[in-house]
Design a protein around this motif. Structure first.
Motif, PDB file in Angstrom:
ATOM      1  N   ILE A  31       0.855  -1.194   0.000  1.00 43.65           N
ATOM      2  CA  ILE A  31       0.000   0.000   0.000  1.00 43.65           C
ATOM      3  C   ILE A  31       0.888   1.240   0.000  1.00 43.65           C
ATOM      4  O   ILE A  31       1.740   1.393   0.870  1.00 43.65           O
ATOM      5  N   ASN A  32       0.676   2.110  -0.989  1.00 41.66           N
ATOM      6  CA  ASN A  32       1.447   3.351  -1.066  1.00 41.66           C
ATOM      7  C   ASN A  32       0.845   4.436  -0.195  1.00 41.66           C
ATOM      8  O   ASN A  32       1.566   5.151   0.511  1.00 41.66           O
ATOM      9  N   ALA A  33      -0.469   4.565  -0.253  1.00 41.57           N
ATOM     10  CA  ALA A  33      -1.127   5.632   0.494  1.00 41.57           C
ATOM     11  C   ALA A  33      -2.537   5.208   0.854  1.00 41.57           C
ATOM     12  O   ALA A  33      -3.172   4.416   0.139  1.00 41.57           O
ATOM     13  N   MET A  34      -3.010   5.741   1.958  1.00 41.38           N
ATOM     14  CA  MET A  34      -4.408   5.575   2.352  1.00 41.38           C
ATOM     15  C   MET A  34      -4.898   6.920   2.852  1.00 41.38           C
ATOM     16  O   MET A  34      -4.107   7.752   3.336  1.00 41.38           O
ATOM     17  N   ALA A  75      -1.765  -3.646  10.065  1.00 40.62           N
ATOM     18  CA  ALA A  75      -3.165  -4.037   9.947  1.00 40.62           C
ATOM     19  C   ALA A  75      -3.842  -3.471   8.711  1.00 40.62           C
ATOM     20  O   ALA A  75      -5.056  -3.626   8.546  1.00 40.62           O
ATOM     21  N   ASN A  76      -3.079  -2.806   7.850  1.00 39.96           N
ATOM     22  CA  ASN A  76      -3.652  -2.193   6.632  1.00 39.96           C
ATOM     23  C   ASN A  76      -4.872  -1.338   6.971  1.00 39.96           C
ATOM     24  O   ASN A  76      -5.915  -1.410   6.311  1.00 39.96           O
ATOM     25  N   THR A  77      -4.737  -0.532   7.992  1.00 44.15           N
ATOM     26  CA  THR A  77      -5.850   0.266   8.492  1.00 44.15           C
ATOM     27  C   THR A  77      -5.464   1.739   8.531  1.00 44.15           C
ATOM     28  O   THR A  77      -4.331   2.075   8.874  1.00 44.15           O
ATOM     29  N   VAL A  78      -6.415   2.582   8.168  1.00 50.86           N
ATOM     30  CA  VAL A  78      -6.231   4.023   8.283  1.00 50.86           C
ATOM     31  C   VAL A  78      -7.335   4.577   9.175  1.00 50.86           C
ATOM     32  O   VAL A  78      -8.475   4.102   9.139  1.00 50.86           O
TER      33      VAL A  78
END
Length: 121
Positions: A31-34, A75-78
């Motif tokens: 993931i580059n950005a969230m 956690a790939n969470t924003v």
């Protein structure tokens, strides 16, 4: 398949706080950005805040000093912590992720379904 699922919206009084969360799941390589966009009735979708890998953040002028965006990389969470909310913050908030799916060498943007935030007394 990649999915983004938001949570945390709702009704809050002016001056109150809300915390939004968005989890990205599925076949994700990196993931580059969230970040978060908002869309008020009758208006275009606008950037609220974004966080790029490495920790760089960017905010709309209207939310600087009130909102804080952060990521849990493992956690790939924003998250979007929204304080001192105003009536004009009322909108549907959409999570997005700029990422590379597994097995593909190109970055794509994915979007969540949106969560309603209403600021009213």
């Amino acid at each position: 398949q990649v999915q983004l699922v938001e949570s945390g919206g709702g009704l809050v009084q002016p001056g109150g706080s809300l915390r939004l969360a968005c989890v990205a799941s599925g076949s994700i390589y990196s993931i580059n950005a969230m970040g978060w966009y908002q869309q008020a009735p009758g208006k275009q979708r606008e950037l609220v805040a974004t966080v790029i890998s490495g920790g760089y953040t960017n905010y709309a002028d209207s939310v600087k000093g009130r909102f804080t965006v952060s990521r849990d990389y493992a956690a790939n969470t924003v998250y979007l912590q929204m304080n001192s909310l105003k009536a004009e913050d009322t909108a549907v908030y959409y999570c997005y992720a700029d990422l590379i799916p597994v097995g593909i060498s190109t970055r794509y943007e994915y979007w969540g379904q949106g969560t309603q935030v209403t600021v009213s007394s």
